[in-house]
Design an enzyme around this catalytic site. Structure first.
Site, mmCIF file in Angstrom:
data_model
loop_
_atom_site.group_PDB
_atom_site.id
_atom_site.type_symbol
_atom_site.label_atom_id
_atom_site.label_comp_id
_atom_site.label_asym_id
_atom_site.label_seq_id
_atom_site.Cartn_x
_atom_site.Cartn_y
_atom_site.Cartn_z
ATOM 1 N N LYS A 35 24.036 -24.727 97.675
ATOM 2 C CA LYS A 35 23.207 -23.987 96.704
ATOM 3 C C LYS A 35 24.020 -23.717 95.430
ATOM 4 O O LYS A 35 25.255 -23.828 95.440
ATOM 5 C CB LYS A 35 22.732 -22.681 97.342
ATOM 6 C CG LYS A 35 23.862 -21.734 97.721
ATOM 7 C CD LYS A 35 23.397 -20.625 98.663
ATOM 8 C CE LYS A 35 24.536 -19.701 99.026
ATOM 9 N NZ LYS A 35 24.178 -18.765 100.103
ATOM 10 N N ARG A 130 18.311 -7.764 104.725
ATOM 11 C CA ARG A 130 17.958 -8.344 103.437
ATOM 12 C C ARG A 130 16.648 -9.091 103.645
ATOM 13 O O ARG A 130 15.598 -8.576 103.310
ATOM 14 C CB ARG A 130 19.099 -9.243 102.923
ATOM 15 C CG ARG A 130 18.907 -9.695 101.494
ATOM 16 C CD ARG A 130 20.127 -10.455 100.977
ATOM 17 N NE ARG A 130 20.417 -11.660 101.778
ATOM 18 C CZ ARG A 130 21.446 -12.467 101.576
ATOM 19 N NH1 ARG A 130 22.308 -12.213 100.602
ATOM 20 N NH2 ARG A 130 21.638 -13.532 102.334
ATOM 21 N N TYR A 254 40.372 -9.516 70.100
ATOM 22 C CA TYR A 254 39.319 -8.511 69.891
ATOM 23 C C TYR A 254 39.767 -7.140 70.368
ATOM 24 O O TYR A 254 40.282 -6.999 71.477
ATOM 25 C CB TYR A 254 38.045 -8.901 70.650
ATOM 26 C CG TYR A 254 37.326 -10.074 70.047
ATOM 27 C CD1 TYR A 254 36.810 -10.011 68.752
ATOM 28 C CD2 TYR A 254 37.133 -11.240 70.784
ATOM 29 C CE1 TYR A 254 36.126 -11.094 68.205
ATOM 30 C CE2 TYR A 254 36.457 -12.319 70.248
ATOM 31 C CZ TYR A 254 35.959 -12.243 68.959
ATOM 32 O OH TYR A 254 35.295 -13.311 68.425
ATOM 33 N N MET A 302 35.035 -15.881 74.013
ATOM 34 C CA MET A 302 34.062 -16.852 74.537
ATOM 35 C C MET A 302 34.714 -18.206 74.816
ATOM 36 O O MET A 302 34.407 -18.858 75.820
ATOM 37 C CB MET A 302 32.898 -17.023 73.562
ATOM 38 C CG MET A 302 31.770 -17.875 74.137
ATOM 39 S SD MET A 302 30.405 -18.148 73.007
ATOM 40 C CE MET A 302 29.669 -16.530 72.924
HETATM 41 C C1 LIG Z 1 25.151 -18.852 101.127
HETATM 42 C C2 LIG Z 1 24.814 -18.819 102.562
HETATM 43 C C3 LIG Z 1 25.670 -19.367 103.523
HETATM 44 C C4 LIG Z 1 27.070 -19.842 103.201
HETATM 45 O O1 LIG Z 1 27.902 -18.704 103.142
HETATM 46 P P1 LIG Z 1 29.484 -18.833 102.915
HETATM 47 O O2 LIG Z 1 29.974 -17.434 103.011
HETATM 48 O O3 LIG Z 1 29.658 -19.386 101.539
HETATM 49 O O4 LIG Z 1 29.997 -19.727 103.964
HETATM 50 C C5 LIG Z 1 25.228 -19.429 104.836
HETATM 51 N N1 LIG Z 1 24.019 -18.944 105.188
HETATM 52 C C6 LIG Z 1 23.189 -18.359 104.295
HETATM 53 C C7 LIG Z 1 21.884 -17.822 104.747
HETATM 54 C C8 LIG Z 1 23.556 -18.266 102.958
HETATM 55 O O5 LIG Z 1 22.741 -17.679 102.077
#
Ligand SMILES: *Cc1c(COP(=O)(O)O)cnc(C)c1O
Length: 358
Positions: A35, A130, A254, A302
């Site tokens: 992702k 969640r 800055y 930046m």
């Molecule tokens: C992002 C995610 C993972 C991977 O988690 P890591 O800590 O990066 O290994 C696994 N399962 C779910 C549901 C996630 O959202």
């Protein structure tokens, strides 16, 4: 000549880290989590490099479609499932397996019997609080899914809230709750993220879901990536574009936050928050110049940062700089900036060229 900022990608490190997943969880199949543009490394590059993964996990239908367009034919899990019914035909056609976590999704499936995905993952909320169905809803959810004849594979999964903390017993409670609800049902299951893979072997089950460890970040509190035999996949590099000999009392950048305590050389590096370097990295954050550590000084701009070159009096314009990666763990830079490697990696900007090492 181009601006020297770039992200060097090491395919061997990616393979090595997947091998570490296999050695921790030898009987599980691996869904590589890609992702957020493969945690900033490039979705298509990661997926096409990790040919040995058993499948992939992404956050959305769009990311799943990108994987299919990149030629991926392995199973794909959508970690948040789908958001509206107009995604369903794509899930069916492209064989994307959504996580189901709420009543609305279940209702959408029941309302679109001609557009059902071939496989689904029922998510149980075992304590993360969640997303996910409450464990006591599982029987009812499964009964409703079994009415939907277009769905051929029903699987179960959950996600840990505290697996990075090996001293926290909440993970064991989550594992036991999941097992007590699911183990007798004969479904394929998935629980473990990277921390679960490394620290909670009883969570490995049928499919593991490594993310950060594939990229060489440490998934555990108090353990470095090196201690876990993980290698950095990305090295963010740039170069010195100016070296100035400043006088005692001169203020840098800055706000003039850093005032030179003595006459000293100050280097300017072509990297900034517009590239994804964390703007809140404080003075003292390590930067490698010619392979040796020097401290960041002054505010992150930046497109540029400034570094104290007193330890490198011979450094010159053009000398190589590493912001994180080989020789400088991303976890260390993240900790200095008050964040985590995940955020640092997935914030690397589009304008940074990803350069694959052979
Ligand atoms: C992002 C995610 C993972 C991977 O988690 P890591 O800590 O990066 O290994 C696994 N399962 C779910 C549901 C996630 O959202």
């Amino acid at each position: 000549m181009a601006r020297p900022a770039r992200a060097r990608l090491d395919a061997q490190a990616l393979h090595h880290n997947l091998q570490q997943v296999r050695s921790h969880a030898p009987t599980a199949r691996v869904l590589a989590v890609v992702k957020a543009n493969g945690y900033g490394h490039g979705l298509a590059w990661v997926a096409n490099t990790l040919k040995e993964a058993d499948g992939f996990a992404v956050a959305s239908t769009e990311e799943g479609m990108q994987l299919r367009l990149a030629g991926v034919i392995k199973p794909i899990m959508l970690l948040e499932g789908f958001f509206s019914s107009d995604e369903l035909p794509a899930l069916q056609l492209r064989q994307l397996a959504p996580v189901l976590h709420n009543e609305q999704q279940l209702h959408l499936l029941e309302s679109h019997p001609a557009a059902l995905p071939h496989a689904v993952w029922v998510k149980l909320d075992t304590g993360m609080h969640r997303i996910g169905f409450a464990p006591e809803q599982l029987t009812d959810v499964l009964a409703r899914l079994r009415q939907l004849k277009g769905i051929h594979d029903i699987r179960a999964m959950t996600h840990f809230a505290n697996a990075d903390d090996t001293a926290n017993a909440a993970t064991r409670t989550q594992i036991e709750l999941f097992r007590s609800k699911v183990n007798s049902l004969g479904l394929e299951t998935s629980l473990a993220n990277s921390a679960g893979i490394v620290a909670w072997p009883e969570s490995h089950a049928d499919w593991v879901r490594p993310g950060i460890m594939l990229y060489g970040g440490s998934p555990l509190l108090g353990k470095t990536a090196e201690e876990l035999n993980l290698k950095p996949v990305m090295t963010l590099e740039s170069a010195l574009i100016a070296v100035h000999h400043r006088r005692q009392g001169e203020a840098i950048g800055y706000g003039g936050d850093f005032v030179c305590p003595e006459d000293m050389p100050v280097g300017v590096v072509a990297i900034g928050y517009g590239d994804g370097y964390p703007r809140h990295a404080p003075a003292g954050t390590p930067v490698l110049v010619n392979g040796s550590r020097v401290p960041l000084v002054g505010r992150v701009s930046m497109d540029m940062i400034t570094v104290d070159l007193r330890a490198q009096p011979k450094a010159r314009v053009g000398d190589p700089v590493v912001l994180w990666g080989e020789g400088l763990p991303v976890d260390e830079v993240a900790a200095k900036a008050g964040t985590i490697s995940y955020e640092i990696l997935c914030h690397v900007a589009e304008r940074i060229p990803r350069v694959v090492m052979k």
